[in-house]
Scaffold this motif. Sequence first.
Motif, PDB file in Angstrom:
ATOM      1  N   ALA A  12       0.865  -1.178   0.000  1.00 38.97           N
ATOM      2  CA  ALA A  12       0.000   0.000   0.000  1.00 38.97           C
ATOM      3  C   ALA A  12       0.903   1.230   0.000  1.00 38.97           C
ATOM      4  O   ALA A  12       1.840   1.327   0.795  1.00 38.97           O
ATOM      5  CB  ALA A  12      -0.911  -0.005   1.217  1.00 38.97           C
ATOM      6  N   ASP A  50       1.610   5.437  -0.015  1.00 43.21           N
ATOM      7  CA  ASP A  50       1.138   6.767   0.359  1.00 43.21           C
ATOM      8  C   ASP A  50       2.338   7.629   0.721  1.00 43.21           C
ATOM      9  O   ASP A  50       3.473   7.143   0.772  1.00 43.21           O
ATOM     10  CB  ASP A  50       0.168   6.708   1.539  1.00 43.21           C
ATOM     11  CG  ASP A  50      -0.788   7.910   1.579  1.00 43.21           C
ATOM     12  OD1 ASP A  50      -0.694   8.791   0.692  1.00 43.21           O
ATOM     13  OD2 ASP A  50      -1.617   7.973   2.493  1.00 43.21           O
ATOM     14  N   ASP A  57      -4.168   5.806  -2.944  1.00 48.07           N
ATOM     15  CA  ASP A  57      -5.394   6.585  -2.794  1.00 48.07           C
ATOM     16  C   ASP A  57      -5.710   7.339  -4.083  1.00 48.07           C
ATOM     17  O   ASP A  57      -4.998   7.222  -5.083  1.00 48.07           O
ATOM     18  CB  ASP A  57      -5.328   7.503  -1.571  1.00 48.07           C
ATOM     19  CG  ASP A  57      -4.255   8.577  -1.663  1.00 48.07           C
ATOM     20  OD1 ASP A  57      -3.835   8.947  -2.783  1.00 48.07           O
ATOM     21  OD2 ASP A  57      -3.829   9.068  -0.602  1.00 48.07           O
ATOM     22  N   HIS A 107     -10.782  -1.892  -0.882  1.00 50.02           N
ATOM     23  CA  HIS A 107      -9.561  -1.141  -1.191  1.00 50.02           C
ATOM     24  C   HIS A 107      -9.159  -0.293   0.017  1.00 50.02           C
ATOM     25  O   HIS A 107      -7.990  -0.275   0.411  1.00 50.02           O
ATOM     26  CB  HIS A 107      -9.804  -0.263  -2.425  1.00 50.02           C
ATOM     27  CG  HIS A 107      -8.615   0.518  -2.873  1.00 50.02           C
ATOM     28  ND1 HIS A 107      -8.221   1.690  -2.259  1.00 50.02           N
ATOM     29  CD2 HIS A 107      -7.730   0.301  -3.873  1.00 50.02           C
ATOM     30  CE1 HIS A 107      -7.148   2.158  -2.863  1.00 50.02           C
ATOM     31  NE2 HIS A 107      -6.824   1.334  -3.845  1.00 50.02           N
ATOM     32  N   ALA A 108     -10.112   0.395   0.612  1.00 56.16           N
ATOM     33  CA  ALA A 108      -9.824   1.251   1.769  1.00 56.16           C
ATOM     34  C   ALA A 108      -9.304   0.428   2.944  1.00 56.16           C
ATOM     35  O   ALA A 108      -8.350   0.840   3.621  1.00 56.16           O
ATOM     36  CB  ALA A 108     -11.075   2.026   2.173  1.00 56.16           C
ATOM     37  N   ARG A 109      -9.905  -0.733   3.188  1.00 57.22           N
ATOM     38  CA  ARG A 109      -9.438  -1.588   4.289  1.00 57.22           C
ATOM     39  C   ARG A 109      -8.006  -2.055   4.046  1.00 57.22           C
ATOM     40  O   ARG A 109      -7.173  -2.033   4.946  1.00 57.22           O
ATOM     41  CB  ARG A 109     -10.357  -2.801   4.456  1.00 57.22           C
ATOM     42  CG  ARG A 109     -11.639  -2.514   5.195  1.00 57.22           C
ATOM     43  CD  ARG A 109     -12.382  -3.790   5.569  1.00 57.22           C
ATOM     44  NE  ARG A 109     -12.599  -4.706   4.454  1.00 57.22           N
ATOM     45  CZ  ARG A 109     -13.612  -4.636   3.601  1.00 57.22           C
ATOM     46  NH1 ARG A 109     -14.519  -3.683   3.728  1.00 57.22           N
ATOM     47  NH2 ARG A 109     -13.733  -5.512   2.627  1.00 57.22           N
ATOM     48  N   ARG A 144      -5.716  -0.726   1.917  1.00 60.53           N
ATOM     49  CA  ARG A 144      -4.769   0.389   1.830  1.00 60.53           C
ATOM     50  C   ARG A 144      -4.493   1.000   3.200  1.00 60.53           C
ATOM     51  O   ARG A 144      -3.461   1.634   3.433  1.00 60.53           O
ATOM     52  CB  ARG A 144      -5.292   1.466   0.870  1.00 60.53           C
ATOM     53  CG  ARG A 144      -4.185   2.385   0.358  1.00 60.53           C
ATOM     54  CD  ARG A 144      -4.738   3.585  -0.362  1.00 60.53           C
ATOM     55  NE  ARG A 144      -5.406   4.499   0.524  1.00 60.53           N
ATOM     56  CZ  ARG A 144      -4.793   5.345   1.358  1.00 60.53           C
ATOM     57  NH1 ARG A 144      -3.491   5.386   1.434  1.00 60.53           N
ATOM     58  NH2 ARG A 144      -5.493   6.149   2.126  1.00 60.53           N
ATOM     59  N   ASN A 145      -5.384   0.766   4.130  1.00 57.32           N
ATOM     60  CA  ASN A 145      -5.230   1.315   5.471  1.00 57.32           C
ATOM     61  C   ASN A 145      -3.960   0.835   6.170  1.00 57.32           C
ATOM     62  O   ASN A 145      -3.523   1.453   7.137  1.00 57.32           O
ATOM     63  CB  ASN A 145      -6.469   0.987   6.313  1.00 57.32           C
ATOM     64  CG  ASN A 145      -6.440   1.674   7.649  1.00 57.32           C
ATOM     65  OD1 ASN A 145      -6.125   1.061   8.661  1.00 57.32           O
ATOM     66  ND2 ASN A 145      -6.758   2.957   7.647  1.00 57.32           N
ATOM     67  N   VAL A 146      -3.330  -0.229   5.671  1.00 58.18           N
ATOM     68  CA  VAL A 146      -2.090  -0.686   6.317  1.00 58.18           C
ATOM     69  C   VAL A 146      -1.032   0.405   6.295  1.00 58.18           C
ATOM     70  O   VAL A 146      -0.257   0.538   7.247  1.00 58.18           O
ATOM     71  CB  VAL A 146      -1.534  -2.004   5.721  1.00 58.18           C
ATOM     72  CG1 VAL A 146      -2.532  -3.140   5.881  1.00 58.18           C
ATOM     73  CG2 VAL A 146      -1.086  -1.847   4.287  1.00 58.18           C
ATOM     74  N   GLU A 203      -1.590   3.648   6.390  1.00 60.55           N
ATOM     75  CA  GLU A 203      -1.982   4.641   7.396  1.00 60.55           C
ATOM     76  C   GLU A 203      -1.646   4.138   8.803  1.00 60.55           C
ATOM     77  O   GLU A 203      -1.155   4.894   9.642  1.00 60.55           O
ATOM     78  CB  GLU A 203      -3.477   4.952   7.290  1.00 60.55           C
ATOM     79  CG  GLU A 203      -3.933   5.449   5.931  1.00 60.55           C
ATOM     80  CD  GLU A 203      -3.333   6.781   5.521  1.00 60.55           C
ATOM     81  OE1 GLU A 203      -2.802   7.515   6.389  1.00 60.55           O
ATOM     82  OE2 GLU A 203      -3.381   7.092   4.319  1.00 60.55           O
ATOM     83  N   ARG A 204      -1.911   2.867   9.046  1.00 61.87           N
ATOM     84  CA  ARG A 204      -1.576   2.281  10.352  1.00 61.87           C
ATOM     85  C   ARG A 204      -0.070   2.252  10.558  1.00 61.87           C
ATOM     86  O   ARG A 204       0.424   2.490  11.662  1.00 61.87           O
ATOM     87  CB  ARG A 204      -2.188   0.887  10.471  1.00 61.87           C
ATOM     88  CG  ARG A 204      -3.703   0.964  10.567  1.00 61.87           C
ATOM     89  CD  ARG A 204      -4.443  -0.368  10.617  1.00 61.87           C
ATOM     90  NE  ARG A 204      -3.715  -1.504  11.092  1.00 61.87           N
ATOM     91  CZ  ARG A 204      -3.628  -2.664  10.431  1.00 61.87           C
ATOM     92  NH1 ARG A 204      -4.224  -2.821   9.264  1.00 61.87           N
ATOM     93  NH2 ARG A 204      -2.963  -3.668  10.943  1.00 61.87           N
TER      94      ARG A 204
END
Length: 147
Positions: free
Chosen positions: A19, A21, A98, A126-128, A130-132, A134-135
């Motif tokens: 993921a 970002d 994103d 996708h949001a779940r 990709r959240n890795v 962010e975490r």
Amino acid sequence: MQISQKFYREFGFPGVYGALDCLLIKILNPGGSLAETFRCRKGFFALNVQTVSDPDLSIRNIVVRWPGSTHDSTVFDHSYLRAHLETEVPSSYHLLGDSGYPLRSYLMTPFLNPVGAGQVRYNAAHARARNVVERQYGVWKKKILLH
């Protein structure tokens, strides 16, 4: 276990190996004629740091060289990672990014205006997944940036 297998097992996305970002890291005013290029959209001086995270919240790739005013997609477009994805990685593998990134065969992004249940489900999954990233930023901030 391979990264892509773990993404599939945990989030239902086949062929994902990370993921993507960017994170703005505050810095002091660097001074000089280019100082304002380091001022980010939030008004402070920063570096725009790009990372790719896996489901274990490990950083698999990092780029630390761009001023805070640089758009995330520009950081990616000028990265070795993008060149590597276009020339070396099989087409069955991709990153999750994103909506600030362009959709590419190796970079899956969410639907901006989902139509129908399938696109809505895709965006949620996708949001779940990709959240890795962010975490991972949350963990990184606690362990490194705030000490």
